[in-house]
Write an enzyme that holds these catalytic residues in place. Sequence first.
Site, PDB file in Angstrom:
ATOM      1  N   CYS A  54       0.800  -1.231   0.000  1.00  0.00           N
ATOM      2  CA  CYS A  54       0.000   0.000   0.000  1.00  0.00           C
ATOM      3  C   CYS A  54       0.831   1.278   0.000  1.00  0.00           C
ATOM      4  CB  CYS A  54      -0.936  -0.010   1.205  1.00  0.00           C
ATOM      5  SG  CYS A  54      -2.111  -1.368   1.155  1.00  0.00           S
TER       6      CYS A  54
HETATM    7  N1  LIG Z   1      -2.794  -6.262   1.787  1.00  0.00           N
HETATM    8  C1  LIG Z   1      -3.245  -5.185   2.414  1.00  0.00           C
HETATM    9  O1  LIG Z   1      -2.962  -4.955   3.563  1.00  0.00           O
HETATM   10  C2  LIG Z   1      -4.167  -4.196   1.730  1.00  0.00           C
HETATM   11  C3  LIG Z   1      -4.799  -3.231   2.511  1.00  0.00           C
HETATM   12  C4  LIG Z   1      -5.655  -2.335   1.897  1.00  0.00           C
HETATM   13  C5  LIG Z   1      -5.855  -2.401   0.525  1.00  0.00           C
HETATM   14  N2  LIG Z   1      -5.218  -3.352  -0.224  1.00  0.00           N
HETATM   15  C6  LIG Z   1      -5.489  -3.388  -1.663  1.00  0.00           C
HETATM   16  O2  LIG Z   1      -6.278  -4.554  -1.940  1.00  0.00           O
HETATM   17  C7  LIG Z   1      -5.936  -5.086  -3.228  1.00  0.00           C
HETATM   18  C8  LIG Z   1      -5.569  -6.554  -3.097  1.00  0.00           C
HETATM   19  O3  LIG Z   1      -4.411  -6.649  -2.287  1.00  0.00           O
HETATM   20  P1  LIG Z   1      -3.955  -8.028  -1.622  1.00  0.00           P
HETATM   21  O4  LIG Z   1      -2.938  -7.647  -0.615  1.00  0.00           O
HETATM   22  O5  LIG Z   1      -5.100  -8.845  -1.217  1.00  0.00           O
HETATM   23  O6  LIG Z   1      -3.250  -8.727  -2.890  1.00  0.00           O
HETATM   24  P2  LIG Z   1      -2.779 -10.269  -2.977  1.00  0.00           P
HETATM   25  O7  LIG Z   1      -1.696 -10.288  -3.981  1.00  0.00           O
HETATM   26  O8  LIG Z   1      -2.534 -10.815  -1.615  1.00  0.00           O
HETATM   27  O9  LIG Z   1      -4.056 -11.014  -3.551  1.00  0.00           O
HETATM   28  C9  LIG Z   1      -4.572 -10.787  -4.802  1.00  0.00           C
HETATM   29  C10 LIG Z   1      -5.109 -12.097  -5.359  1.00  0.00           C
HETATM   30  O10 LIG Z   1      -5.721 -11.822  -6.618  1.00  0.00           O
HETATM   31  C11 LIG Z   1      -5.474 -12.925  -7.477  1.00  0.00           C
HETATM   32  N3  LIG Z   1      -5.693 -12.509  -8.850  1.00  0.00           N
HETATM   33  C12 LIG Z   1      -4.906 -11.761  -9.669  1.00  0.00           C
HETATM   34  N4  LIG Z   1      -5.488 -11.594 -10.865  1.00  0.00           N
HETATM   35  C13 LIG Z   1      -6.670 -12.241 -10.814  1.00  0.00           C
HETATM   36  C14 LIG Z   1      -7.733 -12.439 -11.735  1.00  0.00           C
HETATM   37  N5  LIG Z   1      -7.679 -11.918 -12.967  1.00  0.00           N
HETATM   38  N6  LIG Z   1      -8.782 -13.178 -11.348  1.00  0.00           N
HETATM   39  C15 LIG Z   1      -8.844 -13.727 -10.098  1.00  0.00           C
HETATM   40  N7  LIG Z   1      -7.878 -13.560  -9.186  1.00  0.00           N
HETATM   41  C16 LIG Z   1      -6.809 -12.841  -9.537  1.00  0.00           C
HETATM   42  C17 LIG Z   1      -4.056 -13.311  -7.151  1.00  0.00           C
HETATM   43  O11 LIG Z   1      -3.765 -14.625  -7.557  1.00  0.00           O
HETATM   44  C18 LIG Z   1      -4.042 -13.146  -5.614  1.00  0.00           C
HETATM   45  O12 LIG Z   1      -4.399 -14.341  -4.963  1.00  0.00           O
HETATM   46  C19 LIG Z   1      -4.836  -4.202  -3.764  1.00  0.00           C
HETATM   47  O13 LIG Z   1      -5.371  -3.196  -4.582  1.00  0.00           O
HETATM   48  C20 LIG Z   1      -4.253  -3.555  -2.520  1.00  0.00           C
HETATM   49  O14 LIG Z   1      -3.654  -2.307  -2.781  1.00  0.00           O
HETATM   50  C21 LIG Z   1      -4.378  -4.253   0.350  1.00  0.00           C
END
Ligand SMILES: NC(=O)c1ccc[n+]([C@@H]2O[C@H](COP(=O)([O-])OP(=O)(O)OC[C@H]3O[C@@H](n4cnc5c(N)ncnc54)[C@H](O)[C@@H]3O)[C@@H](O)[C@H]2O)c1
Length: 448
Positions: free
Chosen positions: A286
């Site tokens: 983030c």
């Molecule tokens: N991790 C955090 O603490 C956090 C906090 C707030 C916001 N966010 C936001 O949330 C979003 C997700 O972050 P995250 O940490 O969960 O990411 P992550 O990488 O842990 O998980 C994302 C998942 O999406 C899957 N994916 C990718 N392309 C795909 C598709 N076309 N179809 C289906 N699945 C698909 C990946 O395989 C993965 O399992 C991001 O935009 C991030 O900025 C994350």
Amino acid sequence: MASVSLDRTSELKERIASREARIGIVGMGYVGLPLALLFSEERFRVTGFDIDYRKVNTLNQGGSYIVRIPGTEIQMAQQKGFSATADYSQIGRMDVVIICVPTPLSEYHEPDLSYVTGTVRSIAPHLREGQLIILESTTFPGTTDEIVVPLLEEGNPRGLRVARDAASSGFYVAFSPEREDPGNDSVARRDIPKVVGGCGAAAADLAGAVYQTIFNRTVPVSSPATAEMTKLLENIYRCVNIALVNELKQLCMRMDIDLFEVIDAAKTKPFGFQAFYPGPGLGGHCIPIDPFYLSWKAKQFDFRTRFIELAGEVNLQMPYFVVENVMEALNRQGKALCGSRVLVLGLAYKRDIDDLRESPSLTIIELLQKRGAQVEYNDPFFPTVGQGRKYVLNMNNTPLERIPEFDCVVIVTDHSQYDYAAIVDQAQLVVDTRNATRGISADHIVRC
Ligand SMILES: NC(=O)c1ccc[n+]([C@@H]2O[C@H](COP(=O)([O-])OP(=O)(O)OC[C@H]3O[C@@H](n4cnc5c(N)ncnc54)[C@H](O)[C@@H]3O)[C@@H](O)[C@H]2O)c1
């Protein structure tokens, strides 16, 4: 006779209230999987979508790949109907689809929306009348209205359009940012208010109804762009304040003032000050990334976001500052960094989590290696570490018993299970980037 306008949202609202609505979460990562479990706890039947077959298989076998989520939680959810799939044709069966896929930066620090657009293109052919699609991935203002909605409208074979009020036919779209702080257990996820911006009042209303089932408070805002900007403001605020204390740390070291003591004193003020702490650089998915989504978008409006750029500059050079301090500390002991053995404590980007993304440890290890140091690491969350998008380590966890063999131990991540007094006791030299050794006094500790 007065005409009574049809409320097309009432059926979905009833299905949400009765828990009959089926929830699809796309992206079973750090955000999507816990969200799926929250809905499941609330007795919704949840389907998790992911293109990573290993994740899908692990979940369907009742296992977990996130340390904080035990397999038993997945198994409990399975009993309530939770399953995972890579098959997008199942989207048509969902009433609500929530997108939680990555939004990283490209090599040139520009937004990489390919995961979002790829997901939306896969959803579009299966869209049906009355479905609610919510984007949760962090992104620049305008993404939902300017990118997601057109892709959904163009890609669905039934010619459905976004419904901007309760009387119109079509599908509903909203944006609601994820505000979780991984590893921070002081606030329960249900107690983090959920900001929601809909493409029209009907979508906002429906998205609010969905989230009210798992969050104690929802905060409706006037548009998806406002919700997108809210998330960015929160993260830019953190990024800029962290840069401020990182810069002041460097000044305080020259002035022989302990900035941590200064912050502890300053935070006794009951208003107008929030404590941020310096560190070895930014990490995670983030804070190092999201601000640049806005600076990129700002260029479309001939606007330079100078605070973001300056904060980025200060924060990005922190790993270099740490390595300089390691070099100087070894120098004072009559050793060169080249050829010295250095143990980096903590690979995760922050305390007590198993997430390596953008971790400053990775940059610090790379910089130390480039300068000829023999580097190993210890991190209880990573028995081994291979290679990722931006790093090649291929190393095994070094046990703490081997600390005396190293010329220098660098504390990069202050995991709470470390016994810092014992570490200081055994080490020849400690460089502490997190003030983890506060209260311990020894000549061979350098705090930076
Ligand atoms: N991790 C955090 O603490 C956090 C906090 C707030 C916001 N966010 C936001 O949330 C979003 C997700 O972050 P995250 O940490 O969960 O990411 P992550 O990488 O842990 O998980 C994302 C998942 O999406 C899957 N994916 C990718 N392309 C795909 C598709 N076309 N179809 C289906 N699945 C698909 C990946 O395989 C993965 O399992 C991001 O935009 C991030 O900025 C994350």
